[in-house]
Scaffold this active site. Structure first.
Site, PDB file in Angstrom:
ATOM      1  N   HIS A  97       0.855  -1.160   0.036  1.00  0.00           N
ATOM      2  CA  HIS A  97       0.041   0.018  -0.101  1.00  0.00           C
ATOM      3  C   HIS A  97       0.856   1.318   0.247  1.00  0.00           C
ATOM      4  O   HIS A  97       0.516   2.327   0.641  1.00  0.00           O
ATOM      5  CB  HIS A  97      -1.022   0.017   1.227  1.00  0.00           C
ATOM      6  CG  HIS A  97      -2.071  -0.942   1.150  1.00  0.00           C
ATOM      7  ND1 HIS A  97      -3.048  -0.946   0.567  1.00  0.00           N
ATOM      8  CD2 HIS A  97      -1.905  -2.349   1.654  1.00  0.00           C
ATOM      9  CE1 HIS A  97      -3.628  -1.954   0.707  1.00  0.00           C
ATOM     10  NE2 HIS A  97      -3.292  -3.171   1.500  1.00  0.00           N
ATOM     11  N   ASN A 119     -10.241  -3.453   1.997  1.00  0.00           N
ATOM     12  CA  ASN A 119      -9.681  -3.391   0.509  1.00  0.00           C
ATOM     13  C   ASN A 119     -11.095  -3.071  -0.308  1.00  0.00           C
ATOM     14  O   ASN A 119     -12.203  -3.178   0.405  1.00  0.00           O
ATOM     15  CB  ASN A 119      -9.042  -4.661   0.387  1.00  0.00           C
ATOM     16  CG  ASN A 119      -7.847  -4.708   1.030  1.00  0.00           C
ATOM     17  OD1 ASN A 119      -7.051  -3.672   1.040  1.00  0.00           O
ATOM     18  ND2 ASN A 119      -7.301  -6.111   1.285  1.00  0.00           N
ATOM     19  N   HIS A 122      -4.199   0.813  11.840  1.00  0.00           N
ATOM     20  CA  HIS A 122      -3.909  -0.182  12.549  1.00  0.00           C
ATOM     21  C   HIS A 122      -5.232  -0.962  12.945  1.00  0.00           C
ATOM     22  O   HIS A 122      -6.021  -0.252  13.500  1.00  0.00           O
ATOM     23  CB  HIS A 122      -3.321   0.072  13.723  1.00  0.00           C
ATOM     24  CG  HIS A 122      -2.502  -1.194  14.483  1.00  0.00           C
ATOM     25  ND1 HIS A 122      -3.499  -2.388  14.603  1.00  0.00           N
ATOM     26  CD2 HIS A 122      -1.517  -1.403  15.314  1.00  0.00           C
ATOM     27  CE1 HIS A 122      -2.834  -3.253  15.525  1.00  0.00           C
ATOM     28  NE2 HIS A 122      -1.585  -2.670  15.667  1.00  0.00           N
TER      29      HIS A 122
END
Length: 694
Positions: A79, A152, A343
């Site tokens: 990413h 995603n 996170h």
């Protein structure tokens, strides 16, 4: 428009007010060192004589060069190429029956967010339009602390257990002997991994579909991928999957188009998002959840903790509970988009984890990654990452510490500071983990319920429309056609045979492999309509239309259509033979946005050729004008022409735009009539016309 909103003191949640303290306007200011010392000269280093050696005592030179040498933090392993924007989230109704999370309770409250979209495999310098998974990570700045939903644009993943994640990424990245190819899966190591790890079968089907070629970040779905848990005030749990659904629908580019865009505008998706926000057409996504009560964990016939499986929406409907709006671009890409740290372990009360073995590993990996990438344990104090909720703990020191803690105490329990900061009980908002019963032997094994690798891959294939199936076959042929090792190609074909025999045979025919000896997939026949992009929302809003015109363009037609299209939310832009202004046949000056040298059909959603004898003659004399129309046609895009403009369509040759072809709207008579405008809007809303013969 967005710049004014960014300074709105009423913006929800206080995040903008917090960031305001860190913003600096250099306008009208004197140049200084990082210590605030005013600098008198910034063109020449300090030397011993005009032609002498540079002196080590030049502190300004040393500070400037040292800072430059360290300006780049390590690239994200995955990413790396990303683009972010600010916005806010609003829930539609209280979710109290399912979760205590405060940001999901009050429909009147607006929770500030920062969202980062990204590609996965490529480096920061790669292109936007490569075939790849896209990241969709959202940081909610809630009053209970930051909540990161790291997802995603595909609902499943390649692997089931996090221990295999390094292997997957090593396989998908450029091969280590020559660092080739960049940002691409069309090479031996990736497909060798797929053939040897058949749990990837479902995700590979998604990756080879048009989902991996999004038209825009504004037109792709987002998924939390993993199974999480909602917990309510009574301690009751629901398994939950998270969804982002764009209000513009889910739309893609075509493969040939993506490769050309990578050369014409490698920042295509990033520029699209920036321009949309700057123009005030704010991207919106509805937030949905799929929920399963704890006592129905095994009701779907597969393991709901398996990250290579989705929950079919026909079996578990998506409940739409809120909306995300992105309404402000960043002030500084590095300080915000590059330094933002997500996170999946950053949760708030009412949201908890499950025993998804891929998620469990990510909970460790992300902290470790941020420590390495940002250079220390205080990444949470960087402004873009800083919580709007107060932070009080006994963690001290470390690189880049920004908090100045008073007093001698930095431990718990203590008496010298009266026991502060003290833990908060659950009734005061303290986080309480879900009391899940856990038992079993320590083993390196995977449940038998994870062994089905093909049924949902077959479900995905059976749910595709005919054009989508054609594109998937072509994608496999392209990817495997780049694989040099014949055994690897054959192994993947054999794996595809377990998904669908016809799919495998079509792929095999295109790459010189043998049809699979054994085929599966026939037992799964019922499609899941929600998986097909053919069933998505269709709208003409924000679609870019290239208006081909030159001096002498039909003013009445041009004015009427552009006004109607702008009212429908479309974005028409004039493309001509030169920049500046063109004069219509009514001698009205019209500003030109692009030329045939600076623009290309792949950068637009539709093409319109305006009439007017002089204008069309100029376009016919420019070879790139006909090429512009041809390219739009072979990419299945809407094409319109009025009056003499139809002559440019005729000049495109055989199998090119003609009246009556799908998505081709022509008006020979009253070119300014409402009928043409409406028909063209309808054609643009359809996005692509896949039944066209090209």
């Amino acid at each position: 428009m967005s710049k004014d909103r960014s300074r709105d003191p009423q913006r929800p949640g206080g995040k903008d007010e917090q960031l305001e303290a860190y913003r600096v306007d250099d306008g009208g200011q004197r140049l200084t060192t990082n210590q605030g010392l005013r600098v008198t000269e910034d063109e020449h280093s300090l030397k011993a004589g005009e032609r002498g050696p540079t002196l080590l005592e030049d502190f300004h030179l040393r500070e400037k060069i040292t800072h430059f040498d360290h300006e780049r933090i390590p690239e994200r392993v995955v990413h790396a190429r990303g683009f972010g924007a600010h916005g806010y989230f609003q829930v539609y109704e209280s979710m109290a029956p399912y979760t205590t999370a405060k940001f999901l309770q009050d429909p009147a409250a607006k929770t500030p967010v920062f969202v980062r979209f990204s590609t996965v495999a490529g480096s920061r310098g790669s292109a936007d339009t490569v075939r790849d998974v896209r990241g969709f990570a959202t940081k909610f700045y809630t009053e209970e602390g930051n909540y990161d939903l790291v997802g995603n644009n595909m609902p499943v993943f390649f692997i089931q257990d996090a221990i295999k994640f390094p292997d997957l990424i090593h396989a998908v990245k450029p091969e280590p002997n020559n660092e080739i190819p960049q940002a691409a899966t069309a090479h031996d190591t990736f497909w060798d991994f797929v053939g040897q790890n058949t749990e990837s079968a479902h995700m590979v089907m998604w990756a080879m579909s048009d989902r991996s070629l999004p038209r825009s970040f504004r037109m792709m779905e987002g998924f939390g991928v993993h199974t999480f848990r909602f917990v309510n005030a009574q301690g009751e749990g629901h398994f939950v999957k998270f969804h982002w659904k764009p209000t513009l629908g889910v739309h893609s580019l075509v493969w040939d188009e993506t490769q050309k865009i990578a050369g014409k505008d490698p920042d295509f998706n990033q520029r699209d998002l920036w321009d949309a926000i700057e123009s005030g057409t704010y991207p919106e996504y509805e937030f949905g959840v799929q929920m399963i009560p704890e006592d129905e964990e095994f009701s779907l016939g597969f393991d709901i903790l398996d990250p290579t499986k989705l929950w079919p929406e026909e079996q578990v409907p998506v409940k739409i509970i809120g909306k995300l709006t992105l309404d402000r671009n960043t002030d500084n890409f590095f300080a915000e988009t590059e330094q933002v740290a997500f996170h999946p372990g950053h949760v708030v009360p009412g949201i908890d984890f499950t025993n998804d073995p891929l998620l469990q590993g990510r909970l460790f990996s992300y902290t470790d990654t941020q420590l390495t990438r940002i250079g220390g344990p205080n990444f949470h104090e960087i402004p873009i990452n800083k919580s709007v909720a107060p932070v009080h703990n006994n963690q001290r020191d470390g690189m880049h510490r920004m908090t100045i803690n008073r007093g001698p105490v930095s431990y718990h329990k203590n008496a010298l500071a009266g026991g502060d900061p003290s833990p908060a009980p659950a009734e005061e908002g303290g986080y309480a983990h879900y009391a899940e019963k856990v038992e079993g032997r320590k083993v390196r094994q995977r449940s038998d319920s994870f062994k089905d690798h093909f049924s949902q891959a077959t479900l995905f294939w059976n749910s595709m429309s005919p054009p989508e199936k054609r594109h998937i076959v072509s994608a496999f042929r392209f990817e495997l056609g780049k694989v040099k090792n014949k055994d690897v190609r054959q192994r993947v074909v054999d794996m595809l045979g377990q998904i669908d025999g016809a799919l495998a045979s079509q792929v095999a025919e295109g790459i010189g492999a043998l049809p699979p000896a054994h085929s599966g997939g026939s037992e799964v026949t019922r499609p899941a309509p929600a998986l097909s992009m053919a069933n998505t929302m269709k709208s003409a809003k924000t679609r870019k239309v290239a208006v081909l015109a030159a001096d002498g363009a039909d003013d009445a037609s041009l004015s009427a259509h552009l006004e109607a299209w702008k009212a429908a939310g479309m974005v028409p832009e004039i493309v001509s033979v030169k920049l500046g202004y063109l004069a219509s046949d009514a001698e009205r000056e019209i500003e030109v946005s692009h030329t045939f040298l600076t623009a290309d059909a792949v950068l637009f959603d539709a093409v319109y050729v305006v009439g007017g004898r002089q204008s069309v003659d100029a376009l016919l004399a420019e070879p790139k004008a006909a090429d512009f129309v041809k390219e739009a046609f072979v990419h299945y895009k809407p094409i319109g022409a009025t009056g003499e403009g139809t002559e440019l369509l005729a000049a495109c040759g055989t199998k090119m735009p003609v009246e009556g072809a799908p998505g081709v709207v022509v008006e020979q008579g009253d070119a300014a009539g409402d009928g043409f405008s409406g028909a063209f809007i309808e054609a643009v809303a359809a996005h692509r016309h896949w039944d066209r013969q090209v």
